[in-house]
Design an enzyme around this catalytic site. Structure first.
Site, PDB file in Angstrom:
ATOM      1  N   PHE A  95      30.073  29.897  36.251  1.00  0.00           N
ATOM      2  CA  PHE A  95      28.930  30.772  36.571  1.00  0.00           C
ATOM      3  C   PHE A  95      28.981  31.926  35.569  1.00  0.00           C
ATOM      4  CE2 PHE A  95      27.311  34.455  39.004  1.00  0.00           C
ATOM      5  CZ  PHE A  95      26.126  33.943  39.537  1.00  0.00           C
ATOM      6  N   LEU A 120      27.418  35.212  34.351  1.00  0.00           N
ATOM      7  CA  LEU A 120      26.563  36.388  34.534  1.00  0.00           C
ATOM      8  C   LEU A 120      27.109  37.560  33.718  1.00  0.00           C
ATOM      9  CD1 LEU A 120      24.232  37.830  36.162  1.00  0.00           C
ATOM     10  CD2 LEU A 120      25.936  38.349  37.906  1.00  0.00           C
ATOM     11  N   GLY A 128      28.600  44.227  33.573  1.00  0.00           N
ATOM     12  CA  GLY A 128      29.510  43.729  34.616  1.00  0.00           C
ATOM     13  C   GLY A 128      28.911  44.069  35.967  1.00  0.00           C
ATOM     14  N   THR A 153      35.311  32.393  34.500  1.00  0.00           N
ATOM     15  CA  THR A 153      36.276  31.522  35.178  1.00  0.00           C
ATOM     16  C   THR A 153      35.927  30.072  34.861  1.00  0.00           C
ATOM     17  OG1 THR A 153      36.452  33.142  36.944  1.00  0.00           O
ATOM     18  CG2 THR A 153      37.232  30.922  37.452  1.00  0.00           C
ATOM     19  N   GLY A 181      29.525  33.479  47.276  1.00  0.00           N
ATOM     20  CA  GLY A 181      30.749  33.561  46.467  1.00  0.00           C
ATOM     21  C   GLY A 181      31.710  34.574  47.054  1.00  0.00           C
ATOM     22  N   ARG A 182      31.148  35.651  47.578  1.00  0.00           N
ATOM     23  CA  ARG A 182      32.009  36.716  48.113  1.00  0.00           C
ATOM     24  C   ARG A 182      32.756  36.269  49.370  1.00  0.00           C
ATOM     25  NH1 ARG A 182      27.385  41.018  46.170  1.00  0.00           N
ATOM     26  NH2 ARG A 182      28.057  40.956  43.993  1.00  0.00           N
ATOM     27  N   ARG A 235      67.346  38.520  55.927  1.00  0.00           N
ATOM     28  CA  ARG A 235      68.090  39.517  55.166  1.00  0.00           C
ATOM     29  C   ARG A 235      68.869  40.454  56.089  1.00  0.00           C
ATOM     30  NH1 ARG A 235      70.388  40.961  50.320  1.00  0.00           N
ATOM     31  NH2 ARG A 235      70.469  43.235  50.193  1.00  0.00           N
ATOM     32  N   GLN A 277      57.977  45.379  48.670  1.00  0.00           N
ATOM     33  CA  GLN A 277      58.880  46.441  49.153  1.00  0.00           C
ATOM     34  C   GLN A 277      59.895  45.881  50.153  1.00  0.00           C
ATOM     35  OE1 GLN A 277      58.686  49.325  47.755  1.00  0.00           O
ATOM     36  NE2 GLN A 277      60.219  50.411  48.952  1.00  0.00           N
ATOM     37  N   GLU A 324      33.519  38.984  41.208  1.00  0.00           N
ATOM     38  CA  GLU A 324      32.403  38.728  42.144  1.00  0.00           C
ATOM     39  C   GLU A 324      31.923  40.006  42.835  1.00  0.00           C
ATOM     40  OE1 GLU A 324      32.000  35.061  44.065  1.00  0.00           O
ATOM     41  OE2 GLU A 324      33.333  34.035  42.674  1.00  0.00           O
TER      42      GLU A 324
END
Ligand code: CAA
Length: 379
Positions: free
Chosen positions: A123, A125, A131, A158, A242-243, A268, A336, A363
């Site tokens: 895609f 754009l 952007g 992409t 897409g989002r 751990r 962390q 996106e």
């Protein structure tokens, strides 16, 4: 309201989970290190029907709903976001737009092989100077009668080199601004179409991101999607779905990091007990679990609205901004909790932290999502 998945949705989630464990996990560190595109894995995902999940079987797809898509994206992204972005772009940005807006001949020629996963799509754009401000298209498609003459550069694409079919937005009549933009189907190999070098990225390093260069490329008129000047609206409506895909990708990155941190915290030992017995760690895990659950519900809500033909632009923007920020926070905390081990590649969480960052950018950045949400709530 039912908080339950169907049998079919659970089966597809399990299939994605198994695939991620057996096929994506081995080699994921090496692919990241060497920026290697997961070509074999993408082929397998095509065979499993993941690349055209929501396309109707009539056009070679699996005919599943957007809820299943969220479940698959989460499972794949827990392990390899470079592979899952291929699933997201092919489904949401390429197949969806073609199924909804292309004519029958275009569907037969382009959608069917894309939905079957025989080829993948891209895609196009974004540009070097367009952007977030997506109407500012500099790529031109001059009307030459039976074809458009395409000139310009697209950035951050992409599947840039691995795709066969490219949906390219370009300006035909600048006097009409966004209403003068067209969406054109461009094939790899068309004369004058060249692919720039692969970007050397911080995260999703296996994903194949390139700039594309068009010099006097003749694109037949029959390759325009929709009416003259429909390109910008095509891009905007396509990005709404897409989002959902990228929100679910962010969710998967977050839940993948959380699961690793949870297991590590139980194993751990420090100060004579497992670190999961320390309240400092318990509170981190509680916050991670809560935010991930909220992100998951936002993703599923947006998908549910889409499945039920209700407006979902605000919901997908909310899901994306929240899930991507959750991915960033969660992966930082997962590193962390792992301490020094989190800082080395073998433990996966440092890669997930690097991969998380792009979900706040592509996106539509988090700032763009807030524009979309605030315009909706203020209207
Ligand atoms: N659906 C349908 N139409 C829409 C729409 C939507 N969701 N959003 C806007 N439009 C229409 C408007 O109605 C308007 O049309 P009219 O003039 O006919 O009414 C037109 O589009 C222009 O809209 P705006 O005036 O709202 O335009 P704007 O300049 O203010 O920008 C924006 C809107 C939301 C900021 C938009 O530019 C945007 O979404 N920017 C971000 C772009 C983006 O997400 N890029 C991602 C690149 S793709 C990618 O990352 C893929 C990948 O590889 C992973």
């Amino acid at each position: 309201m039912y908080f339950e998945f169907t049998e079919e949705q659970l089966m597809i989630r399990q299939a994605a989970r198994d695939f991620a464990q057996t096929e994506l996990k081995p080699g994921v560190i090496e692919r990241d290190e060497h920026q290697k595109f997961p070509a074999d894995q993408v082929k397998m995902m095509g065979e499993l029907g993941f690349l055209g999940m929501m396309v109707s079987p009539q056009y070679g797809g699996s005919g599943m709903d957007a809820i299943s898509y969220v479940l698959v994206m989460e499972e794949l992204s827990k392990i390899d976001a470079s592979a899952s972005v291929v699933v997201s772009v092919n489904n949401s940005l390429v197949c969806y737009g073609l199924e909804k807006y292309a004519n029958e001949a275009q569907k037969q020629k382009y959608l069917v092989p894309l939905a079957k996963g025989e080829v993948i799509g891209a895609f196009c754009l974004s540009e070097p100077e367009a952007g977030s401000d997506a109407t500012a298209q500099h790529t031109t498609a001059v009307d030459m009668g039976d074809h458009y003459l395409l000139n310009g550069v697209k950035n951050w694409i992409t599947n840039g080199n691995s795709a066969s079919t490219y949906l390219v937005m370009a300006q035909t009549d600048a006097s009409k601004r966004h209403n003068g933009i067209n969406a054109l189907i461009v094939e790899k190999g068309m004369e004058g179409f060249t692919i720039g070098a692969k970007e050397n990225k911080m995260g999703i390093r296996g994903s194949d991101t390139h700039s594309l260069h068009f010099t006097d490329v003749k694109v037949p008129k029959e390759n325009r999607i929709g009416e003259e000047g429909f390109g910008f609206k095509f891009a905007m409506t396509t990005l709404e779905g897409g989002r959902i895909g990228i929100a679910a990708q962010a969710l998967g990155i977050a839940s993948g990091a959380y699961e690793l941190a949870l297991n590590y915290a139980k194993e751990r030992k420090a100060f004579g007990k497992s670190i999961a017995d320390l309240q400092a760690i318990q509170f981190k895990l509680a916050d991670m679990a809560t935010e991930i659950e909220a992100a998951r519900l936002l993703c599923l809500k947006a998908a549910w609205l889409k499945d039920n033909d209700q407006p979902y632009g605000k919901a997908s923007a909310m899901a994306k901004v929240f899930a991507s920020e959750t991915a960033m926070k969660t992966t930082i905390e997962a590193v962390q909790i792992h301490g020094g081990y989190g800082f080395v590649k073998e433990y996966h969480v440092e890669r997930l932290m690097r991969d998380a960052k792009i979900t706040q950018i592509y996106e539509g950045t988090s700032e763009i999502q807030r524009i979309v949400i605030s315009r909706d709530v203020l209207k």
